[in-house]
Design a protein around this motif. Sequence first.
Motif, PDB file in Angstrom:
ATOM      1  N   ASN A   1       0.826  -1.208   0.000  1.00 18.73           N
ATOM      2  CA  ASN A   1       0.000   0.000   0.000  1.00 18.73           C
ATOM      3  C   ASN A   1       0.857   1.254   0.000  1.00 18.73           C
ATOM      4  O   ASN A   1       0.519   2.252  -0.646  1.00 18.73           O
ATOM      5  CB  ASN A   1      -0.950  -0.011   1.202  1.00 18.73           C
ATOM      6  N   PRO A  37     -10.094  -6.403  -0.322  1.00 17.90           N
ATOM      7  CA  PRO A  37      -9.988  -4.986   0.055  1.00 17.90           C
ATOM      8  C   PRO A  37      -8.758  -4.675   0.903  1.00 17.90           C
ATOM      9  O   PRO A  37      -8.223  -3.563   0.838  1.00 17.90           O
ATOM     10  CB  PRO A  37     -11.277  -4.732   0.839  1.00 17.90           C
ATOM     11  N   LEU A  38      -8.294  -5.660   1.689  1.00 19.55           N
ATOM     12  CA  LEU A  38      -7.121  -5.421   2.531  1.00 19.55           C
ATOM     13  C   LEU A  38      -5.862  -5.194   1.687  1.00 19.55           C
ATOM     14  O   LEU A  38      -4.940  -4.492   2.123  1.00 19.55           O
ATOM     15  CB  LEU A  38      -6.889  -6.603   3.468  1.00 19.55           C
ATOM     16  N   ASP A  96     -10.392   4.404  -4.172  1.00 17.53           N
ATOM     17  CA  ASP A  96     -11.200   3.535  -5.025  1.00 17.53           C
ATOM     18  C   ASP A  96     -11.252   4.026  -6.463  1.00 17.53           C
ATOM     19  O   ASP A  96     -11.315   3.216  -7.399  1.00 17.53           O
ATOM     20  CB  ASP A  96     -12.621   3.422  -4.466  1.00 17.53           C
ATOM     21  N   SER A 145      -6.140  -1.397   0.706  1.00 17.08           N
ATOM     22  CA  SER A 145      -6.978  -0.632   1.635  1.00 17.08           C
ATOM     23  C   SER A 145      -6.651   0.856   1.678  1.00 17.08           C
ATOM     24  O   SER A 145      -7.520   1.684   1.965  1.00 17.08           O
ATOM     25  CB  SER A 145      -6.859  -1.221   3.046  1.00 17.08           C
ATOM     26  N   GLU A 146      -5.398   1.233   1.388  1.00 20.75           N
ATOM     27  CA  GLU A 146      -5.001   2.636   1.472  1.00 20.75           C
ATOM     28  C   GLU A 146      -5.023   3.348   0.125  1.00 20.75           C
ATOM     29  O   GLU A 146      -4.640   4.526   0.034  1.00 20.75           O
ATOM     30  CB  GLU A 146      -3.599   2.730   2.092  1.00 20.75           C
TER      31      GLU A 146
END
Length: 553
Positions: free
Chosen positions: A356, A405-406, A413, A409-410
């Motif tokens: 991320n 999603p993990l 979208d 996650s950062e």
Amino acid sequence: MDTIKITCDGHEFQVEKFTTVGEFVENHFPDDKLKYVLATRNGKLSELNAVMEKDTSLELLAKSTVVGMDTYKRSLTLIMVKAFADVLGSKTNHRVNVMYSMGKGYFCKLISDEIAISDELIAKVKARMDEIVAADMDIVKESVSTDEAIARFAKQGMADKEKLFKFRRVSKANLYSLDGYEDYFYGYMVPSTAYISCYDLIPYDEGFVLLAPRKENPDVLPEFIPQRKLFEVLKTSDEWGKTLDVENVGDLNEAITSGDINELMLVQEALMEKQIAEIADKILEGGKKIVLIAGPSSSGKTTFSHRLSVQLRAQGLRPYPLALDNYFVDREFTPRDENGNYDFECIEAMDLELFNSDMSKLLAGEEIEMPTFNFKIGKKEYKGKKMKLNDGDVLVAEGIHALNPLMTSELPDESKFKVYISALTQLNIDQHNRIPTTDGRLVRRIVRDARTRGNDARATIAMWPSVRRGEEKYIFPFQEQADAMFNSALIYELSVIKQYAEPLLFAVPKDCPEYLEAKRLLKFLDYFLGLEVTNIPKNSILREFVGGGCFDL
């Protein structure tokens, strides 16, 4: 009276000669009479009606096994089709198509010009199924010549089965009858309807779902959870089959013998390329900077990512491939499973913080150094590979956790475009015998592993249950979150891949646990006429498995 020795579950039993397996279960395991649906006799798969004539090593197979649950679902399908015949009557011209897996069940359609599917009709059929089960009706097997089977199918108007058996090389066919209704099923059955206790019929879309239990909990019906996006992809694949005039194996074999197969191959590849181009259009229109591709084993993710990258370049974008496998945590931090082995498939095996962080920097226009994971030493290495995203650059990331999603996650979208890919076999053996999607992927995996990794079929079959558990846990739960779904299954592929798979499957020793599965796959592949690989396009997804493709895989 003659007796024979039966060795079962570590115990020896003396029973009368010519005792059936079912009678043995009823006499010695009466509390489990309906638990076991099949058996192996001296290592050979057997129905419960089989007669034992000599000393036998017997293993009883419950509904909680893969082969046991397959038998359960097969028998349930016979009961459902029989119930439709009873409710609609012989004067109503109809057929029931068992089409594809849907929400832990089978999506089915009633095909008729005289009557439409309705909630009322489904309720009547379900009630009739309940009556058939309660009556404990015998399911009777009859072995007839192939010519006799074809004649019976023709008389009953079962054109799909008639066409299927025109191309069968075996001399016999096992037909099953239930209270006067006769049909053919690929695989063994339970001896009577009382073994089928857990099921439901649920209206859905223009058809209905035949819901069955899972092998993990064979006496409890799971909740039906519609998967709308997946369903639409399956419907599209079904429409492709109709466009190509190939809806079952008999149709495919006929296309091969008539010489129409080359055009069929080109049309399907064109349909696939059109769909990939449409996905590229959406990525461009949405201004996406990172494409996330996930799918189960042997779904063709790598070739798809290459073909998508070609389409993105055609749109004026510059795609950069990114393997999520380079973001594993160092081996010392890898979680272990319940057996103490490294669990490389869980999300915790990924360095989520680093991934991320790196992706956020790239999206912010910063330059980063990309890691390369060294699987031999179990550590990430940095070899001076720099990356920076400029205008028109797009990251194309592929990995089993890409849709979780993990994993992202950062990341905003609006920068992400998620693609789910799987080989969703649209071809069925006939109207009542479907080809499981997992069978197509397993055959792909066997051929690819032998060609690229030196694994024999036995090793691939042995590891497949573990692969499937990982998919159920880490991939399938996130498929409906995809922005686009792509079906990589090719209507003609099993006719091509059988030439590569059969020698590998024949090499599996008879005295190993994987032999029964190898034998089942061989029987399954025998339905298909062989097809030469020469005319397959170099960029076809099938090339990822059989070789000879134009991409560097």
